[in-house]
Design an enzyme around this catalytic site. Structure first.
Site, PDB file in Angstrom:
ATOM      1  CE1 TYR A  99     -97.796  28.176   4.644  1.00 54.26           C
ATOM      2  CE2 TYR A  99     -97.250  26.569   3.997  1.00 54.26           C
ATOM      3  CZ  TYR A  99     -96.602  27.514   4.487  1.00 54.26           C
ATOM      4  OH  TYR A  99     -95.701  27.887   4.588  1.00 54.26           O
ATOM      5  N   GLY A 131     -92.639  34.179  -7.687  1.00 56.96           N
ATOM      6  CA  GLY A 131     -92.820  34.075  -9.052  1.00 56.96           C
ATOM      7  C   GLY A 131     -92.199  35.008  -9.681  1.00 56.96           C
TER       8      GLY A 131
HETATM    9  N1  LIG Z   1     -91.932  29.722   6.727  1.00 58.49           N
HETATM   10  C1  LIG Z   1     -92.455  30.586   6.201  1.00 58.49           C
HETATM   11  O1  LIG Z   1     -92.949  31.517   6.929  1.00 58.49           O
HETATM   12  C2  LIG Z   1     -92.706  30.624   4.809  1.00 58.49           C
HETATM   13  C3  LIG Z   1     -93.161  31.963   4.026  1.00 58.49           C
HETATM   14  C4  LIG Z   1     -93.285  31.832   2.633  1.00 58.49           C
HETATM   15  C5  LIG Z   1     -93.022  30.738   2.044  1.00 58.49           C
HETATM   16  N2  LIG Z   1     -92.883  29.496   2.643  1.00 58.49           N
HETATM   17  C6  LIG Z   1     -92.475  28.082   2.070  1.00 58.49           C
HETATM   18  O2  LIG Z   1     -91.695  28.519   0.935  1.00 58.49           O
HETATM   19  C7  LIG Z   1     -92.071  27.832  -0.398  1.00 58.49           C
HETATM   20  C8  LIG Z   1     -92.067  28.849  -1.579  1.00 58.49           C
HETATM   21  O3  LIG Z   1     -92.425  30.008  -1.435  1.00 58.49           O
HETATM   22  P1  LIG Z   1     -93.652  30.725  -2.262  1.00 58.49           P
HETATM   23  O4  LIG Z   1     -94.379  29.484  -2.933  1.00 58.49           O
HETATM   24  O5  LIG Z   1     -94.137  31.619  -1.627  1.00 58.49           O
HETATM   25  O6  LIG Z   1     -92.869  31.425  -3.545  1.00 58.49           O
HETATM   26  P2  LIG Z   1     -91.893  31.036  -4.654  1.00 58.49           P
HETATM   27  O7  LIG Z   1     -91.580  29.596  -4.577  1.00 58.49           O
HETATM   28  O8  LIG Z   1     -90.730  31.823  -4.529  1.00 58.49           O
HETATM   29  O9  LIG Z   1     -92.715  31.167  -6.191  1.00 58.49           O
HETATM   30  C9  LIG Z   1     -94.072  30.529  -6.077  1.00 58.49           C
HETATM   31  C10 LIG Z   1     -94.873  31.048  -7.480  1.00 58.49           C
HETATM   32  O10 LIG Z   1     -94.072  31.168  -8.558  1.00 58.49           O
HETATM   33  C11 LIG Z   1     -94.830  30.299  -9.482  1.00 58.49           C
HETATM   34  N3  LIG Z   1     -94.036  29.281 -10.190  1.00 58.49           N
HETATM   35  C12 LIG Z   1     -93.246  28.425  -9.908  1.00 58.49           C
HETATM   36  N4  LIG Z   1     -92.676  27.399 -10.344  1.00 58.49           N
HETATM   37  C13 LIG Z   1     -92.755  28.283 -11.541  1.00 58.49           C
HETATM   38  C14 LIG Z   1     -92.228  28.204 -12.891  1.00 58.49           C
HETATM   39  N5  LIG Z   1     -91.352  27.163 -13.118  1.00 58.49           N
HETATM   40  N6  LIG Z   1     -92.431  29.151 -13.938  1.00 58.49           N
HETATM   41  C15 LIG Z   1     -93.244  29.897 -13.475  1.00 58.49           C
HETATM   42  N7  LIG Z   1     -93.785  30.073 -12.343  1.00 58.49           N
HETATM   43  C16 LIG Z   1     -93.358  29.191 -11.436  1.00 58.49           C
HETATM   44  C17 LIG Z   1     -95.990  29.478  -8.587  1.00 58.49           C
HETATM   45  O11 LIG Z   1     -97.154  29.805  -9.711  1.00 58.49           O
HETATM   46  P3  LIG Z   1     -98.290  28.443  -9.442  1.00 58.49           P
HETATM   47  O12 LIG Z   1     -98.542  28.804  -8.006  1.00 58.49           O
HETATM   48  O13 LIG Z   1     -99.218  28.873 -10.155  1.00 58.49           O
HETATM   49  O14 LIG Z   1     -97.834  27.273  -9.595  1.00 58.49           O
HETATM   50  C18 LIG Z   1     -96.109  30.460  -7.635  1.00 58.49           C
HETATM   51  O15 LIG Z   1     -96.971  31.578  -8.040  1.00 58.49           O
HETATM   52  C19 LIG Z   1     -93.830  28.065   0.238  1.00 58.49           C
HETATM   53  O16 LIG Z   1     -94.488  27.218  -0.567  1.00 58.49           O
HETATM   54  C20 LIG Z   1     -93.782  27.577   1.546  1.00 58.49           C
HETATM   55  O17 LIG Z   1     -93.821  26.216   1.560  1.00 58.49           O
HETATM   56  C21 LIG Z   1     -92.242  29.466   4.114  1.00 58.49           C
END
Ligand SMILES: NC(=O)c1ccc[n+]([C@@H]2O[C@H](COP(=O)([O-])OP(=O)(O)OC[C@H]3O[C@@H](n4cnc5c(N)ncnc54)[C@H](OP(=O)(O)O)[C@@H]3O)[C@@H](O)[C@H]2O)c1
Length: 333
Positions: A58, A225
């Protein structure tokens, strides 16, 4: 914050974690800001969201350095999860599971994070060129050396999911690899995409995790999101945002997937003050005691909103209504 356990009941974490990826990677760089990310990280700990999920890739590397600023002050409150095994190649991301690389990557992460131990060290991608026993064996050595407390597996490789289709579902190949890894050293957590609109992990991975006390860390629990209802179909994404090229995020597919958001809004309306994001997270928490959602967020207000989902209890009616919502449509299908 309620607590959940992983590692056969030996490790305790807040029921909702925090995905730190959006602070440094994946989403548009123009909206990132170190100081507000730090406020979001502090808010997570204030709310009891102790599991912070990062990875060396990251940034690359900048997300671990950002976390180091928090760890300097509040290491004892954090359950620190990072990852190795996925690198930025010339054209694509590439897996590296060689034991020598795993050892180097761990030392480099420890240096960047400014800590002497990682609570959960996760294999970001299995390397098809290296037998899993070798990679996992090297990771187990890190536990024995005291550099790592527990090991986790990430099941998000789209190739594995394609290869796995068949008797074991999309995660058939993952289950095979996990069982082999488990023979070498206990798996404490499995990370997989798991959300209202992408729920294969519930039938395919959750029973495996439940039978062994393994945590199921729900990645992308808010559908990147989309499930929050704050994204406008056709609103567009900046070119460096992965969603600009993602087959679920074309204007057409975002419009086609609106019934999922509408369903979450209907359920939210029955819980005063609740948001679609909270309903999506509460649904995950209701799927089983091993599930720990990792919503990604880089602003403190959303971290607090997401943490509060742990206090929501959905009714049978709510759960049935959400279960009946359609799966994500994308321009590949
Ligand atoms: N192991 C892997 O290969 C892998 C792959 C993908 C993800 N991950 C992990 O999973 C975590 C979560 O996945 P993700 O971050 O991609 O997707 P997510 O949690 O499904 O969505 C994140 C998005 O939602 C927005 N958001 C968060 N809370 C919100 C709320 N209450 N209201 C409105 N919008 C909101 C965030 O905005 P802002 O950013 O503007 O706050 C961001 O754009 C990652 O951070 C990572 O740690 C792991």
């Amino acid at each position: 914050m309620r607590y959940r356990t992983l590692g056969a009941g030996t490790l305790r974490v807040g029921a909702v974690g925090l995905g730190c990826m959006p602070m440094s990677w994946g989403y548009s760089a123009s909206q990132r800001d170190g100081e507000s990310s730090l406020r979001a990280l502090n808010a997570a700990l204030d709310e009891g969201c102790s599991l912070l999920d990062t990875a060396d890739i990251y940034g690359p590397f900048t997300n671990e350095r950002l976390l180091a600023r928090l760890l300097k002050e509040r290491r004892d409150e954090v359950f620190l999860a990072t990852k190795c095994g996925l690198l930025v190649g010339e054209q694509h991301l590439v897996a590296n599971g060689s034991p020598a690389y795993v050892r180097r990557a761990c030392d480099a992460s420890l240096r960047r994070l400014g800590t002497d131990v990682i609570d959960l060290y996760q294999l970001h991608r299995a390397d098809p060129e290296v037998p899993v026993e070798e990679t996992w064996g090297a990771m187990a050595e890190l536990v024995r050396a005291g550099k790592v407390r527990a090991l986790g597996w990430c099941a998000l490789d789209p190739h594995d999911r394609r290869r796995g289709r068949g008797a074991g579902g999309e995660h058939g190949r993952t289950l095979e690899l996990l069982s082999r890894a488990q023979q070498v050293f206990p798996v404490s957590a499995v990370q997989a995409e798991f959300s209202v609109w992408s729920a294969e992990a519930r039938a395919e991975l959750l029973p495996w995790c439940e039978a062994r006390g393994v945590g199921l860390l729900a990645a992308m629990p808010l559908g990147s999101g989309f499930l929050t209802g704050t994204l406008v179909p056709g609103g567009g994404f900046e070119p460096d945002d992965l969603r600009a090229r993602h087959p679920r995020f074309t204007a057409e597919m975002m419009a086609a997937n609106q019934p999922v958001v509408a369903g979450l809004r209907r359920v939210a309306a029955r819980h005063p003050g609740a948001t679609p994001a909270q309903i999506a997270l509460a649904w995950l928490l209701a799927q089983g005691r091993q599930v720990i959602p990792l919503p990604g967020a880089k602003r403190a207000s959303w971290v607090r909103e997401n943490a509060a989902a742990a206090e929501l209890t959905l009714t049978e009616w709510d759960l049935a209504e959400i279960a009946a919502l359609p799966a994500a449509r994308d321009s590949w299908r």
